[in-house]
Design an enzyme around this catalytic site. Structure first.
Site, mmCIF file in Angstrom:
data_model
loop_
_atom_site.group_PDB
_atom_site.id
_atom_site.type_symbol
_atom_site.label_atom_id
_atom_site.label_comp_id
_atom_site.label_asym_id
_atom_site.label_seq_id
_atom_site.Cartn_x
_atom_site.Cartn_y
_atom_site.Cartn_z
ATOM 1 N N PHE A 37 65.153 94.148 61.874
ATOM 2 C CA PHE A 37 65.308 95.316 62.074
ATOM 3 C C PHE A 37 64.330 95.534 63.458
ATOM 4 N N PHE A 66 67.251 106.035 62.368
ATOM 5 C CA PHE A 66 66.650 106.793 61.313
ATOM 6 C C PHE A 66 67.365 106.883 60.214
ATOM 7 N N ASN A 102 67.253 105.207 53.823
ATOM 8 C CA ASN A 102 67.344 104.452 52.552
ATOM 9 C C ASN A 102 66.228 103.188 52.287
ATOM 10 N N GLN A 160 33.719 107.630 29.104
ATOM 11 C CA GLN A 160 34.763 108.853 29.319
ATOM 12 C C GLN A 160 35.143 108.727 30.871
ATOM 13 N N ASP A 197 37.754 99.013 41.506
ATOM 14 C CA ASP A 197 36.442 99.555 40.955
ATOM 15 C C ASP A 197 36.433 99.147 39.476
ATOM 16 N N GLU A 251 57.658 102.280 58.268
ATOM 17 C CA GLU A 251 58.477 103.148 57.747
ATOM 18 C C GLU A 251 57.994 104.795 57.949
ATOM 19 N N THR A 294 54.298 106.734 59.091
ATOM 20 C CA THR A 294 53.024 106.597 58.758
ATOM 21 C C THR A 294 52.881 107.733 57.786
HETATM 22 P P1 TGC Z 1 63.821 113.958 66.289
HETATM 23 O O1 TGC Z 1 64.030 114.956 67.410
HETATM 24 O O2 TGC Z 1 63.313 114.424 65.086
HETATM 25 O O3 TGC Z 1 65.374 113.560 65.937
HETATM 26 C C1 TGC Z 1 66.029 112.879 66.854
HETATM 27 C C2 TGC Z 1 67.470 112.645 66.256
HETATM 28 O O4 TGC Z 1 67.433 111.859 64.997
HETATM 29 C C3 TGC Z 1 67.828 112.683 64.013
HETATM 30 N N1 TGC Z 1 67.084 112.366 62.755
HETATM 31 C C4 TGC Z 1 67.676 111.915 61.688
HETATM 32 N N2 TGC Z 1 68.870 111.300 61.237
HETATM 33 C C5 TGC Z 1 69.047 110.715 60.262
HETATM 34 N N3 TGC Z 1 67.962 110.576 59.250
HETATM 35 C C6 TGC Z 1 66.628 110.896 59.573
HETATM 36 N N4 TGC Z 1 65.760 110.859 58.724
HETATM 37 C C7 TGC Z 1 66.523 111.817 60.820
HETATM 38 N N5 TGC Z 1 65.322 112.254 61.582
HETATM 39 C C8 TGC Z 1 65.930 112.602 62.550
HETATM 40 C C9 TGC Z 1 68.071 113.999 64.543
HETATM 41 O O5 TGC Z 1 68.944 114.961 63.878
HETATM 42 C C10 TGC Z 1 68.103 113.849 65.935
HETATM 43 O O6 TGC Z 1 69.742 113.536 66.065
HETATM 44 P P2 TGC Z 1 70.330 114.125 67.228
HETATM 45 O O7 TGC Z 1 71.828 113.825 67.031
HETATM 46 O O8 TGC Z 1 70.059 115.715 67.561
HETATM 47 O O9 TGC Z 1 69.783 113.575 68.472
HETATM 48 O O10 TGC Z 1 63.221 112.796 66.942
HETATM 49 P P3 TGC Z 1 61.757 112.744 67.350
HETATM 50 O O11 TGC Z 1 61.746 111.830 68.496
HETATM 51 O O12 TGC Z 1 61.166 113.885 67.392
HETATM 52 O O13 TGC Z 1 61.118 111.966 66.077
HETATM 53 C C11 TGC Z 1 60.253 112.360 65.419
HETATM 54 C C12 TGC Z 1 59.657 111.433 64.221
HETATM 55 C C13 TGC Z 1 58.016 111.351 64.563
HETATM 56 C C14 TGC Z 1 59.803 112.222 62.886
HETATM 57 C C15 TGC Z 1 60.334 110.124 64.112
HETATM 58 O O14 TGC Z 1 59.908 109.488 65.600
HETATM 59 C C16 TGC Z 1 59.814 109.182 63.050
HETATM 60 O O15 TGC Z 1 60.133 109.258 62.025
HETATM 61 N N6 TGC Z 1 58.843 108.065 63.401
HETATM 62 C C17 TGC Z 1 58.351 107.343 62.591
HETATM 63 C C18 TGC Z 1 58.962 105.996 63.043
HETATM 64 C C19 TGC Z 1 59.237 104.986 62.016
HETATM 65 O O16 TGC Z 1 59.403 105.335 60.689
HETATM 66 N N7 TGC Z 1 59.425 103.548 62.455
HETATM 67 C C20 TGC Z 1 59.852 102.903 61.434
HETATM 68 C C21 TGC Z 1 60.109 101.293 61.968
HETATM 69 S S1 TGC Z 1 61.014 100.150 60.973
HETATM 70 C C22 TGC Z 1 59.716 99.800 59.793
HETATM 71 O O17 TGC Z 1 58.628 100.036 59.738
HETATM 72 C C23 TGC Z 1 60.121 98.958 58.834
HETATM 73 S S2 TGC Z 1 58.839 98.316 57.744
HETATM 74 C C24 TGC Z 1 60.162 97.469 56.418
HETATM 75 C C25 TGC Z 1 59.464 96.605 55.482
HETATM 76 O O18 TGC Z 1 58.717 95.808 56.027
HETATM 77 O O19 TGC Z 1 59.669 97.158 54.476
HETATM 78 P P1 FAD Z 2 51.163 104.909 66.018
HETATM 79 O O1 FAD Z 2 52.116 105.265 66.385
HETATM 80 O O2 FAD Z 2 50.124 104.287 67.266
HETATM 81 O O3 FAD Z 2 49.938 105.574 65.038
HETATM 82 C C1 FAD Z 2 48.432 105.437 64.982
HETATM 83 C C2 FAD Z 2 47.888 106.493 64.256
HETATM 84 O O4 FAD Z 2 48.093 107.836 65.084
HETATM 85 C C3 FAD Z 2 48.453 106.764 62.883
HETATM 86 O O5 FAD Z 2 47.500 107.118 62.110
HETATM 87 C C4 FAD Z 2 49.660 107.685 63.086
HETATM 88 O O6 FAD Z 2 49.779 108.643 61.850
HETATM 89 C C5 FAD Z 2 48.937 108.742 64.052
HETATM 90 N N1 FAD Z 2 49.688 109.391 64.933
HETATM 91 C C6 FAD Z 2 50.695 108.916 65.808
HETATM 92 N N2 FAD Z 2 51.263 109.853 66.393
HETATM 93 C C7 FAD Z 2 50.753 111.172 65.765
HETATM 94 C C8 FAD Z 2 51.064 112.669 65.966
HETATM 95 N N3 FAD Z 2 52.076 113.004 66.787
HETATM 96 N N4 FAD Z 2 50.250 113.533 65.130
HETATM 97 C C9 FAD Z 2 49.185 112.844 64.445
HETATM 98 N N5 FAD Z 2 49.002 111.728 64.302
HETATM 99 C C10 FAD Z 2 49.948 110.990 64.919
HETATM 100 N N6 FAD Z 2 59.043 98.080 62.706
HETATM 101 C C11 FAD Z 2 60.160 97.894 62.838
HETATM 102 O O7 FAD Z 2 60.856 98.093 63.926
HETATM 103 N N7 FAD Z 2 60.682 97.010 62.062
HETATM 104 C C12 FAD Z 2 60.120 96.367 60.948
HETATM 105 O O8 FAD Z 2 60.540 95.461 60.320
HETATM 106 C C13 FAD Z 2 58.527 96.734 60.927
HETATM 107 N N8 FAD Z 2 57.908 95.917 59.799
HETATM 108 C C14 FAD Z 2 56.659 96.036 59.658
HETATM 109 C C15 FAD Z 2 55.579 95.560 58.794
HETATM 110 C C16 FAD Z 2 54.582 95.424 58.859
HETATM 111 C C17 FAD Z 2 53.508 94.833 57.940
HETATM 112 C C18 FAD Z 2 53.913 96.737 59.673
HETATM 113 C C19 FAD Z 2 52.395 96.831 59.419
HETATM 114 C C20 FAD Z 2 54.469 97.231 60.617
HETATM 115 C C21 FAD Z 2 55.860 97.212 60.611
HETATM 116 N N9 FAD Z 2 56.484 97.906 61.390
HETATM 117 C C22 FAD Z 2 58.155 97.568 61.712
HETATM 118 C C23 FAD Z 2 55.975 98.859 62.402
HETATM 119 C C24 FAD Z 2 55.574 100.209 61.839
HETATM 120 O O9 FAD Z 2 56.953 100.835 61.624
HETATM 121 C C25 FAD Z 2 54.683 100.838 62.722
HETATM 122 O O10 FAD Z 2 53.645 100.129 62.571
HETATM 123 C C26 FAD Z 2 54.738 102.424 62.346
HETATM 124 O O11 FAD Z 2 55.936 103.124 62.842
HETATM 125 C C27 FAD Z 2 53.425 103.103 63.157
HETATM 126 O O12 FAD Z 2 53.355 102.691 64.466
HETATM 127 P P2 FAD Z 2 51.945 102.178 65.099
HETATM 128 O O13 FAD Z 2 51.684 101.225 64.314
HETATM 129 O O14 FAD Z 2 52.238 101.947 66.515
HETATM 130 O O15 FAD Z 2 51.015 103.303 64.980
#
Ligand code: TGC
Ligand code: FAD
Length: 421
Positions: A163, A270, A275, A313, A370, A397, A399
């Site tokens: 993804f 999103f 899930n 304790q 610890d 997923e 932070t």
């Molecule tokens: P925002 O304005 O909040 O939303 C934009 C559009 O998205 C919709 N939406 C959602 N829909 C379904 N489920 C949700 N949880 C949703 N959250 C938002 C929303 O309704 C809107 O739709 P529309 O139709 O009105 O356009 O968007 P924003 O740009 O302000 O985003 C806010 C924020 C910070 C919450 C969002 O960008 C966010 O969650 N950032 C975190 C990024 C993230 O989680 N990345 C993960 C990458 S994948 C990964 O880490 C895989 S690791 C896997 C592993 O190894 O296990």
């Molecule tokens: P940044 O967004 O640069 O954040 C850095 C710090 O700033 C964090 O502490 C954050 O909380 C803080 N911060 C950022 N914005 C704000 C704000 N507005 N207010 C306050 N604090 C803020 N991504 C994928 O797409 N697919 C994957 O399969 C995937 N797998 C991953 C596997 C691993 C092992 C890791 C480590 C990451 C993976 N990721 C994947 C990426 C992951 O989703 C991102 O690392 C994560 O979303 C955070 O982005 P970043 O690392 O760029 O941190």
């Protein structure tokens, strides 16, 4: 250029269901030493099917993951046997229905994640990405042709998915991504890069999010597509048994039938994250249970000042805190699972559970280290591995603080991600 979808002749129909693989593995669990912490008897709330699936995965983790995980971490590999086994158990894409998918309850999916992450977060990561982040978008937003083509082989573990959302300069704010797709008439041209992508190098296909005419769309990229490469990222101190990669698109040509037709905008990626984040809320409980069990055993057997350290304790206070937090986390995950199953959940419920459960699991891992004293740094115990893994789980997923801000927006109605109102 038009090679279309992966070769359909390789599709195996009627792949192993979890029921069949459970029967093959038998019911004799008399050799199993693992006793899960279940202070509030969550077991009594589970259906027979949920318990059977949980026990099957628990058994597999005890026999396959725990004896081999340190070697896998040392070698920095996700053993291919684990992919095959997970496919044979029939648990990939657990809650998805049809197209060869298991169609289990969300509670069962949570229990699977709990057991996998008790073994190692990297194993749960593999399953999360495959099921929630690669299979789910095809299942929900794909064409009938795409679903029939990919899902049965992804459920059986024959095809691995990844993804691609995060980019080098856009992590927490994927809405600003720069990866672009251009419509070239009879194909799409993809340019850009993704980073930190779990399973990337070993994946047969990637679900990639890119902007087409300024709108975020999902594309299925296959590993042999021209202009696509997925080099592995090295040097991780965390999730060492999980493959993490870059995805690079340099004039990458994608056939027209590989766009996901069913969604536009950020709600596409999103929706998948909902899930996966849900699964993490259970997985973190598994990692915490593993740390708790090791700590209880260690504290009872380690003698200092002429007594087991468990008799002091301060140690009992820490064990009691762990029991309390794991029990609360289990109830949170279970209730959220029920809400997922009856469709009454909202994304903010998931943010709370992911944030809380990873947070307490990480704190439990630190506290366990610890209590293990110097021994806590050894790979003989699972503690440091869980601790290092959970540092990644806290970040990916969404932070910890991003989930705080999602809840802050829910409470106040004011979004604080950017400085603009
Ligand atoms: P925002 O304005 O909040 O939303 C934009 C559009 O998205 C919709 N939406 C959602 N829909 C379904 N489920 C949700 N949880 C949703 N959250 C938002 C929303 O309704 C809107 O739709 P529309 O139709 O009105 O356009 O968007 P924003 O740009 O302000 O985003 C806010 C924020 C910070 C919450 C969002 O960008 C966010 O969650 N950032 C975190 C990024 C993230 O989680 N990345 C993960 C990458 S994948 C990964 O880490 C895989 S690791 C896997 C592993 O190894 O296990
Ligand atoms: P940044 O967004 O640069 O954040 C850095 C710090 O700033 C964090 O502490 C954050 O909380 C803080 N911060 C950022 N914005 C704000 C704000 N507005 N207010 C306050 N604090 C803020 N991504 C994928 O797409 N697919 C994957 O399969 C995937 N797998 C991953 C596997 C691993 C092992 C890791 C480590 C990451 C993976 N990721 C994947 C990426 C992951 O989703 C991102 O690392 C994560 O979303 C955070 O982005 P970043 O690392 O760029 O941190």
């Amino acid at each position: 250029m038009r090679r279309g979808l992966l070769n359909a002749s390789r599709v195996k129909r009627g792949g192993a269901s979890w029921q069949r693989s459970f029967a093959l593995r038998g019911r004799d669990r008399s050799d199993m030493a693992y006793e899960a912490l279940d202070f509030y008897d969550i077991d009594a709330l589970l259906t027979e099917e949920e318990k059977m699936v949980r026990d099957m995965v628990r058994d597999w983790v005890d026999k396959e993951v725990i004896p081999n995980i340190e070697d896998a971490c040392r070698d920095g590999i996700f053993p291919d046997k684990w992919r095959v086994d997970l496919g044979e158990m029939g648990i990939l894409g657990a809650p998805l229905k049809g197209y060869g998918c298991p169609g289990l309850s969300y509670i069962a999916y949570g229990l699977i994640c709990q057991e996998l992450e008790r073994g190692d977060s990297g194993v749960r990561s593999f399953a999360s990405v495959q099921g929630s982040l690669a299979m789910y978008p095809i299942w929900d937003f794909g064409s009938e042709e795409q679903k029939n083509h990919y899902l049965p082989r992804m459920a059986s573990g024959e095809l691995i998915g990844c993804f691609g959302l995060t980019e080098p300069d856009y992590g927490s704010n994927p809405g600003d991504m720069i990866t672009r797709a251009e419509d070239k008439g009879d194909y799409y041209l993809l340019n850009g890069a993704k980073m930190w992508i779990t399973n990337g190098t070993i994946a047969d296909l990637a679900v990639v999010w890119a902007k087409l005419d300024g709108v975020i769309r999902g594309f299925i990229v296959e590993k042999d597509d021209p202009g696509f490469s997925a080099p592995e990222m090295t040097g991780k101190h965390s999730l060492k048994a999980s493959v993490t990669s870059e995805l690079v698109f340099q004039d990458c040509m994608i056939p027209k039938d590989r766009i996901l037709p069913g969604v536009k905008g950020l709600k596409g990626p999103f929706s998948c994250l909902n899930n996966a984040r849900y699964g993490i809320s259970w997985g973190a409980v598994g990692a915490a249970q593993s740390c708790f069990n090791s700590t209880k055993e260690y504290a009872l057997s380690r003698i200092q000042f002429g007594h087991p350290i468990a008799s002091f304790q301060l140690i009992q206070n820490k064990l009691s805190w762990m029991l309390r937090e794991i029990t609360k986390a289990q109830l949170l995950a279970y209730h959220l699972g029920k809400k997922k199953d009856d469709g009454t959940w909202i994304p903010e419920h998931i943010s709370l559970a992911k944030m809380n459960n990873v947070d307490i699991a990480l704190e439990i891992a630190r506290m366990s280290r610890d209590i293990h004293g110097a021994n806590g740094i050894l790979d003989e115990y699972p503690i440091m591995r869980h601790m290092a893994n959970l540092e990644s789980v806290k970040t990916y997923e969404g932070t910890h603080d991003i989930h705080n801000l999602i809840l802050g927006r829910h409470i106040t109605g004011i979004q604080s991600f950017t400085r603009e109102p």
